[in-house]
Design an enzyme around this catalytic site. Structure first.
Site, PDB file in Angstrom:
ATOM      1  N   GLY A  49      13.234   4.213  -9.440  1.00  0.00           N
ATOM      2  CA  GLY A  49      11.858   4.074  -9.574  1.00  0.00           C
ATOM      3  C   GLY A  49      11.083   5.496  -9.623  1.00  0.00           C
ATOM      4  N   GLU A  50      11.671   6.445  -8.637  1.00  0.00           N
ATOM      5  CA  GLU A  50      10.993   7.622  -8.637  1.00  0.00           C
ATOM      6  C   GLU A  50      11.171   8.386  -9.852  1.00  0.00           C
ATOM      7  OE1 GLU A  50      11.241   8.145  -3.978  1.00  0.00           O
ATOM      8  OE2 GLU A  50      12.611   9.138  -5.327  1.00  0.00           O
ATOM      9  N   SER A  69      17.545   1.074  -7.372  1.00  0.00           N
ATOM     10  CA  SER A  69      17.171   1.889  -5.809  1.00  0.00           C
ATOM     11  C   SER A  69      15.739   2.399  -5.900  1.00  0.00           C
ATOM     12  CB  SER A  69      18.111   3.066  -5.741  1.00  0.00           C
ATOM     13  OG  SER A  69      17.981   3.706  -6.696  1.00  0.00           O
ATOM     14  N   LYS A  70      15.380   2.951  -4.708  1.00  0.00           N
ATOM     15  CA  LYS A  70      14.182   3.520  -4.875  1.00  0.00           C
ATOM     16  C   LYS A  70      14.047   4.602  -5.661  1.00  0.00           C
ATOM     17  CE  LYS A  70      11.238   5.990  -1.317  1.00  0.00           C
ATOM     18  NZ  LYS A  70      11.582   6.550   0.118  1.00  0.00           N
ATOM     19  N   ARG A  71      15.226   5.564  -5.650  1.00  0.00           N
ATOM     20  CA  ARG A  71      15.186   6.744  -6.486  1.00  0.00           C
ATOM     21  C   ARG A  71      15.001   6.407  -8.219  1.00  0.00           C
ATOM     22  NH1 ARG A  71      16.716  11.659  -6.641  1.00  0.00           N
ATOM     23  NH2 ARG A  71      17.821  11.382  -8.381  1.00  0.00           N
TER      24      ARG A  71
END
Ligand code: GLU
Length: 507
Positions: free
Chosen positions: A273-274, A269-271
């Site tokens: 990556g963060e 998910s995008k999270r």
């Protein structure tokens, strides 16, 4: 005659394209090119509530940056003027007028029906079921008790439609049937129709849902293979039934495995990556940095993506796009999820960095240098710098950190190194070395090395007394490639100047 291979990538423009989407596009592209077929981009924008400005352009830019351009799509060369050739337009919102008659066709055949249940009513049923520990499914077991045309006189149905009541058209799933589905990657799948719900195909706002628009378009665009993410596997039963209901030949299906988190369970998910400090989008989008902006080469991105779910059956890890087209097959796509490894993406970038010629890398580095205010250098000089430092770099943006001293003299010196290398006699040695250097006519790396080494032994000095402090004064710390390569590149004047400058700074 075998059918021409025509595949499509059909994203909804609801935001930036996740790299999982790029991988889906890539597999479609490779499959199309391998079979001399067409790769089509279709924008599935029937859900206007989820439409995001700029998302379509982002998708197009991403495919182009990755080097996997589409043959047909919005504003493609084949989509000439307003005629769009035989298959266009390629945005579903521009095909709106096409879908209604197909929904009505199914109603006439008794394979679909009008439903007037309000959102509140359906919500009520859902909550009511939840309280009883059940799930509300609109299907064979309750549809006759709900507010739809199955239990109404045709005149009443027409009256309510004419009065402008909101309705949807639902697919009438036949009960008690076993559906036999085939997926190229997953093999045969059997589904009991009693477990399916009567999906909405069309809404009274004149818009089809994803399901109807998707299969109508795949049919009209003569799509031969549907290659898409695993999350669409649950829709396959309905899609197969729709093809059968219309009497159309269905395309072949291949559902790609998910891309999984680097650690733990679940979809990347995008999270993730963060948290892990790596991109999950091909290009930057708002505050999320993309692979392009993070300094990845598109070839590296394509290369690491293709191996997420596909394997060549050999140990080969690096592939050109042509090689991929050659060796790609859906039969070698795995069923199970592919774990994402951020370190491996960097490794790929390094490999491509080593393959790039110095002129190309210099071009890219020059842009960074400009930002740093270095404008008086030449492409030729930068190429030579790049050739000395690129082995240690993963990204072009590492070049500055690795080689800033090729462009600016050090202004301060690493404290620890000074303590260790700058002894009582160092100043005198450096002074003597500078005046000796002044007399060296041929300042090539090889010759300077020869001369300096000769001088060291003639003066009966040790290498340790000369070489480390020399590096310190030229570079500012103990890093960098072969010291004589550095000297040759920055030149005699600059080398001497740096020695003299350090002497006064460290005195
Ligand atoms: N519009 C769907 C998506 O956003 C397409 C799914 C499919 O390929 O059928 O992924």
């Amino acid at each position: 005659m075998t059918q021409k291979v025509r595949v499509r990538f059909a994203p909804s423009p609801t935001g930036p394209l996740h790299i999982g989407g790029v991988r889906t596009a890539l597999f479609n592209y490779l499959f199309a090119k391998k079979h001399k077929g067409d790769f089509i981009l279709r924008i599935e924008d029937t859900d206007q509530n989820r439409f995001v400005e700029g998302a379509e352009q982002y998708i197009v830019d991403s495919l182009n940056w990755c080097g996997i351009p589409f043959d047909e799509g919005p504003s493609s060369p084949t989509a000439k003027g307003n005629t769009f050739g035989k298959y266009g337009p390629y945005r579903q919102s521009e095909r709106k007028h096409l879908y209604k008659k197909f929904a009505q066709d199914l109603i006439e055949k008794g394979m679909a029906y009008y439903a007037f249940d309000t959102a509140e009513k359906l919500d009520f049923h859902r909550k009511d079921h939840e309280e009883k520990g059940k799930t509300f499914i609109y299907n064979w077991h309750n549809r006759l008790k709900l507010d739809n045309s199955l239990s109404m006189m045709p005149e009443d149905v027409q009256r309510r439609i004419d009065a402008g009541e909101d309705y949807v058209i639902r697919f009438l799933t036949p009960p008690d049937e076993k559906l036999h589905l085939t997926d190229i990657i997953r093999g045969d799948i059997e589904i009991d129709t009693n477990t399916l719900d009567d999906k909405v195909l069309f809404k009274s706002d004149g818009m089809p849902t994803y399901h109807l628009a998707n299969i109508v378009d795949d049919h009209l665009m003569e799509i031969s293979h549907v290659i898409r993410g695993e999350e669409w596997l649950p829709s396959l039963a309905l899609h197969q039934q729709l093809y059968d209901a219309f009497g159309w030949k269905a395309p072949q299906f291949a559902h790609l495995p998910l891309i999984m988190k680097p650690v733990g369970k679940g979809k990347l998910s995008k999270r993730d990556g963060e948290k892990g400090g790596f991109p999950v989008f091909p290009l930057s989008w708002n505050e999320s940095v993309g692979y392009r902006e993070a300094g990845y080469f598109p070839e590296a991105v394509v290369n690491f993506l293709v191996l997420l779910g596909w394997n060549p059956g050999t140990e080969q890890e690096l592939f050109t796009l042509e090689e991929l087209v050659d060796s790609f097959s859906l039969e070698r796509v795995n069923k199970s999820g592919a774990r994402f490894d951020p370190d491996k993406t960097k490794w790929y970038n390094q490999q491509y960095m080593h393959q790039k010629d110095d002129a190309t890398l210099a071009e890219a580095f020059l842009l960074h240098l400009k930002e740093k205010g270095i404008t008086s250098t030449t492409n030729d000089y930068v190429q030579k710098v790049v050739s000395l430092i690129k082995d240690r770099a993963t990204f072009v943006s590492d070049f500055w950190e690795l080689g800033d001293y090729f462009f600016v003299a050090p202004t301060n010196y690493d404290e620890k190194a000074v303590k260790k290398q700058w002894k009582n006699d160092t100043q005198e040695i450096m002074q003597n070395l500078a005046s000796f250097m002044n007399g060296i006519a041929d300042f090539s790396s090889e010759n300077v090395e020869l001369e300096v080494k000769k001088w060291i032994s003639e003066k009966e000095l040790s290498f340790g007394k000369v070489m480390p402090p020399l590096r310190l004064v030229l570079v500012g710390d103990m890093k960098g490639p072969h010291i004589f390569d550095i000297m040759a590149l920055i030149g005699k004047e600059e080398s001497m100047e740096r020695i003299n400058k350090a002497i006064s700074a460290l005195a």
